[in-house]
Design a protein around this motif. Structure first.
Motif, PDB file in Angstrom:
ATOM      1  N   LEU A  74       0.822  -1.215   0.000  1.00  0.00           N
ATOM      2  CA  LEU A  74       0.000   0.000   0.000  1.00  0.00           C
ATOM      3  C   LEU A  74       0.852   1.259   0.000  1.00  0.00           C
ATOM      4  O   LEU A  74       0.578   2.220  -0.726  1.00  0.00           O
ATOM      5  CB  LEU A  74      -0.940   0.001   1.208  1.00  0.00           C
ATOM      6  CG  LEU A  74      -2.141  -0.947   1.058  1.00  0.00           C
ATOM      7  CD1 LEU A  74      -2.972  -0.966   2.337  1.00  0.00           C
ATOM      8  CD2 LEU A  74      -3.009  -0.505  -0.143  1.00  0.00           C
ATOM      9  N   ALA A  75       1.909   1.236   0.799  1.00  0.00           N
ATOM     10  CA  ALA A  75       2.786   2.407   0.853  1.00  0.00           C
ATOM     11  C   ALA A  75       3.398   2.676  -0.519  1.00  0.00           C
ATOM     12  O   ALA A  75       3.545   3.825  -0.942  1.00  0.00           O
ATOM     13  CB  ALA A  75       3.881   2.197   1.903  1.00  0.00           C
ATOM     14  N   MET A  76       3.726   1.599  -1.251  1.00  0.00           N
ATOM     15  CA  MET A  76       4.316   1.772  -2.583  1.00  0.00           C
ATOM     16  C   MET A  76       3.289   2.328  -3.570  1.00  0.00           C
ATOM     17  O   MET A  76       3.620   3.136  -4.440  1.00  0.00           O
ATOM     18  CB  MET A  76       4.877   0.444  -3.125  1.00  0.00           C
ATOM     19  CG  MET A  76       6.116  -0.047  -2.395  1.00  0.00           C
ATOM     20  SD  MET A  76       7.437   1.196  -2.222  1.00  0.00           S
ATOM     21  CE  MET A  76       7.324   1.533  -0.450  1.00  0.00           C
ATOM     22  N   VAL A  77       2.039   1.870  -3.409  1.00  0.00           N
ATOM     23  CA  VAL A  77       0.967   2.402  -4.259  1.00  0.00           C
ATOM     24  C   VAL A  77       0.897   3.919  -4.083  1.00  0.00           C
ATOM     25  O   VAL A  77       0.855   4.682  -5.051  1.00  0.00           O
ATOM     26  CB  VAL A  77      -0.385   1.728  -3.914  1.00  0.00           C
ATOM     27  CG1 VAL A  77      -1.549   2.489  -4.548  1.00  0.00           C
ATOM     28  CG2 VAL A  77      -0.374   0.269  -4.373  1.00  0.00           C
ATOM     29  N   ASP A  78       0.956   4.358  -2.840  1.00  0.00           N
ATOM     30  CA  ASP A  78       0.931   5.803  -2.554  1.00  0.00           C
ATOM     31  C   ASP A  78       2.179   6.497  -3.104  1.00  0.00           C
ATOM     32  O   ASP A  78       2.102   7.503  -3.797  1.00  0.00           O
ATOM     33  CB  ASP A  78       0.891   6.047  -1.031  1.00  0.00           C
ATOM     34  CG  ASP A  78      -0.487   5.738  -0.459  1.00  0.00           C
ATOM     35  OD1 ASP A  78      -1.420   5.474  -1.266  1.00  0.00           O
ATOM     36  OD2 ASP A  78      -0.624   5.734   0.774  1.00  0.00           O
TER      37      ASP A  78
END
Lengths: 244, 244, 244, 244
Positions: C34-38
């Motif tokens: 999720l952090a990478m998506v952001d």
């Protein structure tokens, strides 16, 4: 009396060897004991033993019916002799790696390396640099063999390096262009560094491969010399080589 | 007259060699020319040349002041001689691989292999099997060397195999248990197969490594023999080995 | 739509790889999908596949319970990765030697060699020389691998060179002194020449050993870099290396 | 939930791998994510990651436009994969030799060797002997790799042995004649003995060469299997091999 016989003996061997290497006889020429007695002014027995010694070294070939002829090498024989020397020197380097018991043992080898480093980097008078290199290079190879701790290997190696064109220094000066000569020295010296590193790390496989490769610098020089008659004749023992 | 001198010569060499190998003298013992003349009943000149020949073979050691002593080997020298033979036979196999110009050239080697195969699988009378093996094995090694097409290598190899304990057959029979002996034959024969395969595929690296490994079967046998005095004495040339 | 997904995909991989190599995360840090998506502004699926790709390349480590952490290398891992690359490139050179069917096949490799020769001898502007060298060196290594004719080897080699510090060019510029840098180029180029010669002569053993040795120039450079913090940080992927 | 996802994940990978290896799809066939979701009854995300994992293992090939096809190997690819495994296992043996700090470290390897010795000499029920051998052989290879102390090498080796036909046990049972099968076991076991001896003697060069040679027993078995269709089909992963 034994003593003086021995001095006579050494003299007989050295003079006969010089005559053969310098091309006084043709390859394949029959060498008669009596003619040598006359030519060298040395008595029969030391001449006979000198003939035996040169046969051992490979410069003469014994005939099955007795007597000797001057050896007759092909260019391929020189390449092969270099390759065999490389294999045996590679084996010396491998054994040195495997038999190192204390890292200090390698210091004399490193000291010679450092002296070569100084000589090579100095880039001074060409003859002086090469003179020094030849001497130090011989010391390096002797010390490497000492580290192998293997009398049987010394014996095999001494037999092959007795052939004048198979010695570690045979090709050092067989190059005509100054720049190229220095390149080769630097390469050889880089290989010396790898040999030391591999022995120190007890990496016998690497030491073997680099010892083999090191001799192939001589083969590369031989290939250059093949293209230029005046260079070819500088090779020690060139007079014994039949060129077709 | 030359002819008859030569026959005398061969006789002198063979008898002197036999005396030395069979342990008639102690390792390190001084061998006097005159005593040999008496002992062999052969005149001075052929004796002198026979002494030189045995020095070349490594069975005698020349003294710097003239004369000879019987060579004196350590157990390590035997291991080293085997390792050097392996390196040179590996080189023969490598050169055979690199210099094969036509796959048919390998047929004589394969034919010897097939004969060994028959002898080994037959599992018949032990002495008969081993007798055949020793003969065929020698043929195999000779043929391998021929395929290397390298007179310089023949020279280096003949010098090392002149030492009785370094010949390819030296250890074949130095095993006491029948089962273990057959195991070793089968192993050796498997290695022969790999040598043929590698040469045929012109895979010099593999041929070299297997040639080296092949000689180490002899080293394994030597290690077994070290544990049993009666086996050790079966090794050809064992009398020249100093055991500390 | 497939097409655009693929473009998204490539972008996701490249940006994530850059972030990891440049040291945006700490070695061992957990990377959340999720952090990478952001962070990347790319949707979940391509991010997930990019994470898988980087795990394949060795830059991320999959956790057994799912998810990934940033890989964490030791200095020994770098030396080992270089040694493995050398072994595989040596194998490429060996196979190239064994599988050469026509001497003309080697011409493209020789042409790249000649271009490097020109660049190295020119001794011009340092940055220009090194820029050219890096490009030509990569071409040389690619062409060598092509000559091996071995898709399985390409696969093994691509996995190891995916580690940034294990690529053939990783250490070319990690040297501070101009003279020393040029020395290394010349050495590397001499080794290129030996590789060509060995392949042409179908000498697989020599080709293997030189391919191995060639990679060790990188190890020598790494050893120099270990002594100087500012040099060490120039190594690609240095941020992933834990130094104790 | 993470936990259960992971269990789902492992199940997805194992079932998909089994389907591919057992030949459920044709080499080159496109594998659609949705079809796999239906076929396996597993949800989309674990299927997608399983596809990625199999691509990493080499069983599937990613298409540049996205998606996967079943890999398609040639017989040469199998030989090459075996040769690469041999080179990497040889490297493991070499590193084990170079990095041995205490002779006791080798005891677990020797213990496995002794267990194989017992199993092989027993000559009992064929299936039982081979079942034991396969298990112990895997332990031997795992332990060898452990002795190399090299995570980078484990990574390279695990990638190549992920190909079903490249694993150390792939060919053990691909032989139809009992006598020949036992011969091969004995040979393999002799090579295990040499590996132990070389590692113990810290002889990295010998360890490397024997590790390489050891894998070639599998190549010899493959050559036999090529001559008999029913044997060829016993090779794990044979269904992925295109035979022209």
């Amino acid at each position: 009396m034994e003593q003086s016989r021995s001095r006579q003996q050494v003299k007989a061997i050295m003079r006969l060897r010089e005559l053969v290497i310098s091309g006084n006889f043709k390859p394949g020429e029959r060498i008669s004991e009596l003619a040598m007695v006359d030519l060298l002014g040395i008595s029969r027995t030391p001449v006979r033993l000198a003939l035996g010694q040169l046969a051992y070294e490979g410069l003469l070939k014994p005939l099955s019916r007795g007597g000797f002829v001057v050896s007759d090498f092909s260019v391929d024989d020189i390449f092969d002799a270099i390759e065999i020397r490389g294999t045996l020197e590679g084996t010396a380097a491998r054994m040195a790696a495997e038999r190192l018991t204390d890292k200090n043992e390698i210091e004399p080898l490193r000291a010679i390396y450092e002296e070569i480093e100084e000589a090579v980097r100095y880039l001074g008078d060409e003859d002086e640099v090469f003179g020094q290199y030849v001497e130090l290079n011989e010391q390096f190879h002797d010390e490497l063999l000492k580290l192998a701790k293997c009398p049987m290997l010394e014996r095999s190696l001494s037999q092959i390096t007795a052939l004048p064109f198979a010695s570690p220094n045979a090709f050092v000066e067989v190059q005509v262009e100054r720049e190229r000569k220095f390149d080769i020295l630097r390469n050889a010296q880089y290989q010396h560094a790898v040999l030391i590193e591999a022995i120190e790390a007890r990496d016998g496989g690497r030491a073997f491969a680099m010892g083999q490769e090191h001799a192939r610098l001589a083969a590369a020089n031989l290939r250059s010399a093949m293209k230029q008659e005046d260079l070819f004749e500088k090779i020690p023992g060139a007079q014994l080589v039949r060129r077709d």
